[in-house]
Design a protein around this motif. Sequence first.
Motif, PDB file in Angstrom:
ATOM      1  N   TYR A 188      -7.090  -0.303  -3.078  1.00 59.16           N
ATOM      2  CA  TYR A 188      -7.092   0.692  -2.011  1.00 59.16           C
ATOM      3  C   TYR A 188      -5.952   1.689  -2.209  1.00 59.16           C
ATOM      4  O   TYR A 188      -6.146   2.909  -2.146  1.00 59.16           O
ATOM      5  CB  TYR A 188      -6.961   0.005  -0.660  1.00 59.16           C
ATOM      6  N   GLY A 189      -4.747   1.158  -2.442  1.00 57.66           N
ATOM      7  CA  GLY A 189      -3.587   2.023  -2.613  1.00 57.66           C
ATOM      8  C   GLY A 189      -3.676   2.882  -3.856  1.00 57.66           C
ATOM      9  O   GLY A 189      -3.233   4.035  -3.861  1.00 57.66           O
TER      10      GLY A 189
ATOM     11  N   ARG B 152       0.842  -1.205   0.000  1.00 60.99           N
ATOM     12  CA  ARG B 152       0.000   0.000   0.000  1.00 60.99           C
ATOM     13  C   ARG B 152       0.874   1.250   0.000  1.00 60.99           C
ATOM     14  O   ARG B 152       0.627   2.203  -0.751  1.00 60.99           O
ATOM     15  CB  ARG B 152      -0.907  -0.013   1.226  1.00 60.99           C
TER      16      ARG B 152
ATOM     17  N   ALA C  32      -6.298  11.045   6.507  1.00 62.83           N
ATOM     18  CA  ALA C  32      -5.279  10.014   6.729  1.00 62.83           C
ATOM     19  C   ALA C  32      -5.714   9.037   7.815  1.00 62.83           C
ATOM     20  O   ALA C  32      -5.540   7.819   7.678  1.00 62.83           O
ATOM     21  CB  ALA C  32      -3.946  10.659   7.102  1.00 62.83           C
TER      22      ALA C  32
ATOM     23  N   VAL D 212       0.938   4.341  -2.878  1.00 67.80           N
ATOM     24  CA  VAL D 212       0.626   5.729  -2.539  1.00 67.80           C
ATOM     25  C   VAL D 212       1.827   6.635  -2.807  1.00 67.80           C
ATOM     26  O   VAL D 212       1.680   7.754  -3.303  1.00 67.80           O
ATOM     27  CB  VAL D 212       0.178   5.837  -1.069  1.00 67.80           C
TER      28      VAL D 212
ATOM     29  N   GLU E  47      -6.119   5.716  -3.119  1.00 67.15           N
ATOM     30  CA  GLU E  47      -5.478   6.627  -2.171  1.00 67.15           C
ATOM     31  C   GLU E  47      -4.415   7.468  -2.870  1.00 67.15           C
ATOM     32  O   GLU E  47      -4.276   8.671  -2.609  1.00 67.15           O
ATOM     33  CB  GLU E  47      -4.867   5.822  -1.029  1.00 67.15           C
TER      34      GLU E  47
ATOM     35  N   PHE F 180      -8.455   0.831   6.131  1.00 67.90           N
ATOM     36  CA  PHE F 180      -7.522  -0.152   5.580  1.00 67.90           C
ATOM     37  C   PHE F 180      -7.249  -1.261   6.581  1.00 67.90           C
ATOM     38  O   PHE F 180      -7.302  -2.450   6.237  1.00 67.90           O
ATOM     39  CB  PHE F 180      -6.209   0.528   5.180  1.00 67.90           C
TER      40      PHE F 180
ATOM     41  N   VAL G  81      -4.624  17.013   1.340  1.00 68.22           N
ATOM     42  CA  VAL G  81      -5.627  15.970   1.127  1.00 68.22           C
ATOM     43  C   VAL G  81      -6.911  16.297   1.880  1.00 68.22           C
ATOM     44  O   VAL G  81      -8.019  16.093   1.367  1.00 68.22           O
ATOM     45  CB  VAL G  81      -5.077  14.594   1.564  1.00 68.22           C
TER      46      VAL G  81
ATOM     47  N   LEU H 160      -6.107  10.156  -4.912  1.00 66.69           N
ATOM     48  CA  LEU H 160      -6.570  11.231  -4.032  1.00 66.69           C
ATOM     49  C   LEU H 160      -5.430  12.196  -3.717  1.00 66.69           C
ATOM     50  O   LEU H 160      -5.597  13.429  -3.813  1.00 66.69           O
ATOM     51  CB  LEU H 160      -7.139  10.637  -2.742  1.00 66.69           C
ATOM     52  N   ALA H 161      -4.289  11.644  -3.369  1.00 65.67           N
ATOM     53  CA  ALA H 161      -3.135  12.492  -3.043  1.00 65.67           C
ATOM     54  C   ALA H 161      -2.675  13.280  -4.271  1.00 65.67           C
ATOM     55  O   ALA H 161      -2.335  14.463  -4.166  1.00 65.67           O
ATOM     56  CB  ALA H 161      -1.995  11.625  -2.520  1.00 65.67           C
TER      57      ALA H 161
ATOM     58  N   LEU I 187      -8.581   6.842   6.397  1.00 69.30           N
ATOM     59  CA  LEU I 187      -8.056   5.855   5.462  1.00 69.30           C
ATOM     60  C   LEU I 187      -7.322   4.738   6.192  1.00 69.30           C
ATOM     61  O   LEU I 187      -7.429   3.563   5.835  1.00 69.30           O
ATOM     62  CB  LEU I 187      -7.125   6.531   4.453  1.00 69.30           C
ATOM     63  N   GLU I 188      -6.580   5.113   7.214  1.00 70.50           N
ATOM     64  CA  GLU I 188      -5.816   4.121   7.973  1.00 70.50           C
ATOM     65  C   GLU I 188      -6.753   3.152   8.690  1.00 70.50           C
ATOM     66  O   GLU I 188      -6.534   1.930   8.660  1.00 70.50           O
ATOM     67  CB  GLU I 188      -4.913   4.833   8.988  1.00 70.50           C
TER      68      GLU I 188
END
Length: 258
Positions: free
Chosen positions: A171-172, A113, A226, A117, A175, A233, A189, A178-179, A229-230
């Motif tokens: 997922y990664g 992941r 963040a 990212v 993400e 995940f 973000v 998004l970044a 998301l954490e």
Amino acid sequence: MAKAAEKAARSSVWLDGKAHRRRGGGQPSGLDRDRIIEVTVRLLDAEGLARFSMRRLAAELNVTAMSVYWYVDTKDDLLELALDKVMGEVRLPDPDSGEDWRDQVRALAREYRTLLVRHPWVSALVGVFLNIGPNNLAFSRVVQRVVRRTGLPAKRMTSTISAVFQFVYGYGTLEGHLASRATVGGMSVDEYFQHALDTVTAAPQAADVLQESREIMAARGGDTVAEMLERDFEFALELLIAGIEAMVAREGGAPGES
């Protein structure tokens, strides 16, 4: 049609003997393959895959494009080399260490992941190339050995690997997008997320879905994107590990003993 078929059937820089090959003639001053790959990765991180070109790379290196081609035959070859280069950033657990397979699956998933990212362009190249460079193969070998230790039979290995790492890939990738979008917009973000939320709020057709989403998001907690998301995940990863344990029990295996 012929050119499209030829491109689709391209081999690998690792199979064609080109990974370390150089063309004849004098070596361009101040260049080496490692530096070219390093600058390629830096440009891809900063500007994205769509804007990358051999001409842009040559300008960054302060050389002519032909100087770069002394080391690589094509742009695709260079991208394949760059892909394997960043795969070397993944910290691999030792399957023989005696560490619980669950912790090693968690470690591999988190590392993958992080890679996706950190380098958003990677997700666009995974599957495009054969991914048989040394770092890609090292990652695949460790993944297989760790999943084998779950106690699942061999016929379930590929399905289990797909469940975990295709989840991480998706997922990664999102993400990373998004970044990247936040960076392009000159926002953090969190700022970009709030901007997107405000935009959706203004759409009347999304009102019902948005209300349900707000309740779900409030329940999961997290003050920043963040953190949200954490938490998502980690919980999703735990669901997958619990699923593996359940399937081991159903298949009659002994988790962690094989």
